[in-house]
Write a protein that holds these residues in place. Structure first.
Motif, short mmCIF file in Angstrom:
data_model
loop_
_atom_site.label_atom_id
_atom_site.label_comp_id
_atom_site.label_asym_id
_atom_site.label_seq_id
_atom_site.Cartn_x
_atom_site.Cartn_y
_atom_site.Cartn_z
N LEU A 570 -5.02 61.02 49.95
CA LEU A 570 -4.70 61.38 48.57
C LEU A 570 -5.54 60.56 47.59
N ARG A 571 -5.78 59.29 47.94
CA ARG A 571 -6.60 58.42 47.09
C ARG A 571 -7.97 59.06 46.84
N GLU A 586 -3.40 50.28 41.34
CA GLU A 586 -2.55 50.34 40.14
C GLU A 586 -3.04 51.41 39.18
N ALA A 587 -4.37 51.50 38.99
CA ALA A 587 -4.92 52.49 38.07
C ALA A 587 -4.68 53.91 38.59
N ILE A 588 -4.82 54.10 39.89
CA ILE A 588 -4.62 55.43 40.46
C ILE A 588 -3.16 55.84 40.34
N LEU A 600 3.97 61.13 44.14
CA LEU A 600 2.80 60.92 44.99
C LEU A 600 2.22 59.51 44.89
N ALA A 601 2.75 58.71 44.01
CA ALA A 601 2.16 57.40 43.71
C ALA A 601 2.16 56.46 44.92
N ASP A 602 3.09 56.64 45.85
CA ASP A 602 3.16 55.76 47.02
C ASP A 602 2.56 56.39 48.27
N GLN A 603 1.76 57.44 48.12
CA GLN A 603 1.17 58.13 49.27
C GLN A 603 -0.36 58.11 49.21
N LEU A 604 -0.92 57.09 48.60
CA LEU A 604 -2.37 57.08 48.37
C LEU A 604 -3.17 57.13 49.66
N ALA A 627 -9.42 62.88 35.19
CA ALA A 627 -9.90 62.64 33.83
C ALA A 627 -9.31 61.36 33.26
N VAL A 628 -8.03 61.12 33.57
CA VAL A 628 -7.40 59.88 33.10
C VAL A 628 -8.12 58.66 33.67
N LEU A 629 -8.53 58.73 34.92
CA LEU A 629 -9.24 57.61 35.56
C LEU A 629 -10.67 57.48 35.05
N ALA A 630 -11.38 58.60 34.99
CA ALA A 630 -12.81 58.56 34.67
C ALA A 630 -13.08 58.30 33.20
N LYS A 631 -12.14 58.71 32.31
CA LYS A 631 -12.32 58.55 30.86
C LYS A 631 -13.70 59.06 30.41
N PRO A 632 -13.97 60.33 30.63
CA PRO A 632 -15.29 60.85 30.26
C PRO A 632 -15.44 60.98 28.75
#
Length: 703
Positions: A570-571, A586-588, A600-604, A627-632
């Motif tokens: 999933l990560r 933490e960011a993911i 899904l936060a604990d299934q990375l 998009a939240v992670l990449a901040k384009p």
């Protein structure tokens, strides 16, 4: 390439000097004059090979070295500089001339069109200057570039095969001498032949076989690694994989071409080329022996003398056999090509059933899918049955041909033996030489099935490379849409025309701008070119004209309606297209919570088929987490929230505006509720069979 060319020039000079020394310097017991003169021919061949294929240059160079070694060793043996045991193992002097003839054959075939088609695929590996492949330790020390390692491995493989030919020649004379000792009842000579000739030759034969396997396997894995990486990187680079279907070049199932065809091509190229050229060297050498044995041949049951009769007989025998083999086996080329295609179509259909299993189950489409698979598999069976019957015909002929060739020379030479004109050893040598010449000339017959498959693989790889070249050319200046970054902060287009692959124009705009910092909604009827406009801005749509400029150095992310979910953890799915080491756990997790996927936060690190496990709405939210992670700097949403209910969609947009204040959002959507979530709207308005984007202002509600 220059290094190879310079190397051949130096080698040509050294070869000519060696030949001159053998002829001109008194006191040196030189080999026969024809061997010395052949050195000048070898020098000419080396010079003439400056511009041929990089792969074939290796063959010419190696056989140039082979000439020097063979001619030099026979000279040293004549001078008494070599031990008697070693000198006895050397092949005849004319083997050096065979190396020259062999090099000439390589030079000649390098200009044939089928050979050029093969070397166009093979040459990039041997001409590359990349650092040695790190994944493979075998022979990594053999050169400072991967191309050099490949050249030297081919050279070593040829040397090994050349040594095998020389060993075969020496075995021919051993059998003659051994059978003569038996005929003469000479026990001492017999045991000498067994202990001091046969055993050393047998040990050499075993060693050569082991070295040959190790070298060939190392070459295969290094070559395959480089070529596979080269093809899939080019295929995936710059959207080429997306544009290939728009070309007129047949390139179905690229996965098979990269995985299966590359592996088969390399294996067959290395095997067939080295085997073919070693067979040519063997042919030249044994023809000389056969000519010497039948120089004054008397036609059986007559007094007619026909010089070299056995040579002419074996050539005629092989030519007729080769011609008949080609007539019988030619359909195999098309059948093998078709088999690769239908096998790949069936495999691809099975993979799609696995990917879309939920949709098939919901629609109760199992019966339709089974019927379609039956049709595809039936095509495999029909084609394979054709291959079976064609191979049966070919094998029936080739087996008969081989069986007849074992007894044929004995029948021809037996009358001379019974008339006591030749010894038992000479009879055996004649049979062995005839068999080797016939085997060399019959290479085409024995390898026809392999050659048919090889031709099919070459066609498939060649068409795949041409398709990639044409796909890359779709974006060249003068055709397609020009891309640039001249406009500063905004995404702009001018004199824009977007067309379909058939040339029909669907979108026109004299000027269009998406201002930085403004959320824009693109609306319009289905088929008005909204998604195609996004593809053009992303730089992957080649059809049309005009210019699109995007801000220099600013990142962009385009999320389609149906996101791509890669296999694995999933990560990896969340951070795609970035790598997993670029974001902390933490960011993911925070990004998953932000898009309302806290479960899904604990299934990375869980590995699953996430594209099947997650619903359509969950897949879209997972893509928005990227998009939240990449901040384009720019985020293009092509109906990326269409699977969400309206409240969830509004909450996602508010979250994006809050978390990505520096990101400019451009959306495609049909819902009227999206108007309130954007600053302006661009509507695709119809006119004259085409659509024109018009900017309409909308008000952003407070809060």
């Amino acid at each position: 390439m220059a290094a190879i060319r310079n190397g051949l020039g130096v080698q040509a000079v050294l070869t000519a000097l060696a030949a001159l020394v053998l002829i001109a310097v008194p006191g040196i017991p030189s080999p026969p004059l024809y061997v010395s003169l052949a050195g000048f021919a070898m020098a000419g061949i080396l010079l003439a090979s400056a511009n041929i294929s990089a792969y074939l240059k290796v063959f010419v160079s190696v056989y140039g070295v082979g000439y020097l070694l063979l001619a030099g060793s026979k000279t040293l043996a004549a001078m008494g500089a070599l031990p008697a045991v070693v000198a006895a193992l050397l092949p005849p002097a004319f083997a050096a001339t065979g190396a020259v003839v062999f090099a000439g054959i390589v030079l000649g075939i390098s200009y044939l069109r089928p050979i050029r088609e093969i070397t166009l695929i093979a040459d990039p590996y041997f001409a590359n200057r990349d650092a040695p492949t790190k994944e493979i330790g075998l022979f990594r020390w053999f050169g400072n570039t991967e191309g050099k390692i490949g050249q030297r491995l081919v050279a070593l493989s040829i040397f090994v095969n050349f040594a095998d030919v020389a060993l075969t020649l020496r075995f021919n004379f051993f059998y003659r001498d051994m059978y003569n000792t038996l005929q003469e009842y000479n026990a001492d000579a017999f045991w000498y032949q067994v202990l001091w000739i046969f055993i050393p030759l047998a040990c050499l034969n075993i060693a050569i076989g082991m070295i040959d396997l190790f070298v060939d396997s190392s070459l295969h894995i290094r070559w395959r690694t480089w070529l596979t990486h080269s093809l899939y990187e080019r295929w995936l680079g710059k959207g080429t994989h997306y544009r290939i279907p728009f070309t007129d070049e047949p390139a179905d199932n690229p996965d098979q071409r990269i995985q299966s065809d590359v592996n088969a091509f390399i294996q067959q190229t290395a095997s067939l080329s080295i085997r073919l050229l070693s067979q040519a060297a063997q042919l030249v050498s044994f023809i000389v022996i056969l000519w010497a044995l039948s120089r004054d041949f008397v036609l059986p049951f007559t007094d007619q003398v026909i010089p070299g009769f056995l040579v002419w007989l074996v050539i005629a025998y092989a030519v007729v056999g080769t011609w008949l083999t080609h007539i019988i086996g030619k359909p195999l080329i098309g059948l093998d090509f078709r088999q690769e295609q239908v096998e790949a179509d069936f495999r691809f259909s099975l993979a799609r059933n696995r990917i879309y299993s939920e949709q098939i189950a919901l629609l109760r489409g199992e019966r339709a899918e089974a019927s379609r698979l039956h049709t595809l598999f039936h095509a495999i069976i029909d084609n394979y049955v054709g291959i079976i019957f064609r191979r049966i015909k070919l094998i029936a002929f080739t087996f008969s041909y081989r069986q007849a060739s074992t007894i044929f020379p004995l029948i021809i030479a037996a009358p001379s033996f019974f008339a006591k004109k030749i010894t038992l050893g000479a009879l055996q040598q004649t049979s062995d030489a005839f068999g080797n010449v016939q085997s060399s000339l019959s290479f085409f017959i024995n390898a026809y099935i392999t050659l048919a498959a090889y031709k099919a693989n070459t066609i498939r790889l060649g068409s795949f490379k041409r398709a990639m070249t044409k796909a890359e050319a779709l974006t060249s200046v003068g055709y397609g849409l020009a891309q640039g970054n001249e406009t500063g902060a905004d995404v702009t287009a001018r004199d824009l025309v977007i067309a379909l692959p058939d040339g029909r124009e669907i979108v026109v705009a004299d000027r269009l701008a998406f201002a930085k910092g403004t959320a824009t909604l693109v609306t319009g009827p289905s088929g008005s070119g909204k998604s195609t406009l996004f593809r053009a801005i992303a730089g992957i749509w080649p059809f049309g004209k005009g210019r699109i400029d995007v801000p220099a150095g600013q990142s962009a992310l385009l999320l389609p309606q149906r996101p791509y979910i890669p296999l694995g953890t999933l990560r990896g799915a969340v951070v795609y297209p970035n790598t997993v080491d670029q974001f902390s756990d933490e960011a993911i997790r925070d990004a998953l919570v932000a898009v309302r996927l806290p479960q899904l936060a604990d299934q990375l690190d869980t590995v699953d088929a996430w594209d099947r496990r997650l619903s359509g709405g969950e897949q879209q939210r997972l893509a928005l987490a990227r998009a939240v992670l990449a901040k384009p700097a720019w985020l293009f949403l092509d109906e990326s929230t269409a699977a969400l209910d309206e409240p969830s969609e509004a909450a996602i947009y508010r979250m994006l505006r809050e978390r990505l204040p520096g990101t400019t959002i451009v959306s495609i959507g049909h819902r009227s509720t999206l108007n309130a979530l954007h600053d302006q709207r661009v509507e695709m308005q119809p006119g004259d069979g085409r659509f024109t984007p018009r900017v309409l202002q909308v008000a952003m509600p407070a809060g």
